[in-house]
Design an enzyme around this catalytic site. Sequence first.
Site, PDB file in Angstrom:
ATOM      1  N   ASP A   8      54.129  36.545  33.183  1.00 16.27           N
ATOM      2  CA  ASP A   8      53.540  37.824  33.581  1.00 16.27           C
ATOM      3  C   ASP A   8      54.674  38.755  34.024  1.00 16.27           C
ATOM      4  O   ASP A   8      55.546  38.357  34.811  1.00 16.27           O
ATOM      5  CB  ASP A   8      52.562  37.631  34.733  1.00 16.27           C
ATOM      6  CG  ASP A   8      51.311  36.862  34.312  1.00 16.27           C
ATOM      7  OD1 ASP A   8      51.242  36.421  33.143  1.00 16.27           O
ATOM      8  OD2 ASP A   8      50.415  36.697  35.164  1.00 16.27           O
ATOM      9  N   ASP A 130      37.968  38.650  30.699  1.00 18.67           N
ATOM     10  CA  ASP A 130      38.228  38.241  32.075  1.00 18.67           C
ATOM     11  C   ASP A 130      36.937  38.399  32.865  1.00 18.67           C
ATOM     12  O   ASP A 130      36.340  39.482  32.864  1.00 18.67           O
ATOM     13  CB  ASP A 130      39.332  39.101  32.692  1.00 18.67           C
ATOM     14  CG  ASP A 130      40.600  39.114  31.838  1.00 18.67           C
ATOM     15  OD1 ASP A 130      40.890  38.080  31.211  1.00 18.67           O
ATOM     16  OD2 ASP A 130      41.284  40.155  31.800  1.00 18.67           O
TER      17      ASP A 130
END
Length: 242
Positions: A8, A130
């Site tokens: 990330d 998500d």
Amino acid sequence: MEIWPAIDLRFGKPVRLRQGDYEQKTVFGDDPVEFAIRWQQAGAKQLHLVDLDAARGDDPTPNREAVKRIVAETGMRCQLGGGVRDDAAIELLLGVGVSRLVVGSAALKQPDWFADACDRFPGQLAAGIDARDGMVATDGWLETSSTPAIELAQDLRSRTENIAAIIYTDIAKDGMMSGPNFAGLAEMAAATDIPLVASGGVTTYEDVQKLVEMQMPAAIVGRSIYDGVMQLDEVIKIAGDV
């Protein structure tokens, strides 16, 4: 089962968030390429990259430069999510050698555009779904919609046969080292024939083994390998991704 180690990116540096909270981040160093090479040396064949800045509308330039370097220096198959909302972003990112792009918010908000893009770039676009309490979260997880995650997956499948995968993340589990939401994954797997990538909370070797037994096509591992709770080479061995 394929194993996708996650990197990330925030301001060009490798970080991990807790439950997608930008205020709860851990920075793991200055150079994400070092981690890409480390995971490659441990046996990884592919990487899952996330542009956290682009996801929330910040300047993506430092992260995109990092992505270019990771692709160029490792030659690995990489998928990238975060801020992929239009044709320009798709063409730019595929142009630097990213193998697959993960479209999140735009898949919910612009399903016709996403389906058309899947047809124009077959096998190169995945939907990042998500979920928070089973509902789709958007805009870098800052907003929660009224659309059930399973309903979105089924709707996208009805629109296109060319979607590459669903990366399914339970936000409550992400970065919390508490194990995946196995029930939610099983429900999603039963609801659609789109290949599923399990994401969020994969923490122990037992978690990996259970996902294998569930016949998950792929799983993303993150914080557990950064913190040393699991060794990536052992995860890959259990998954059979050798």
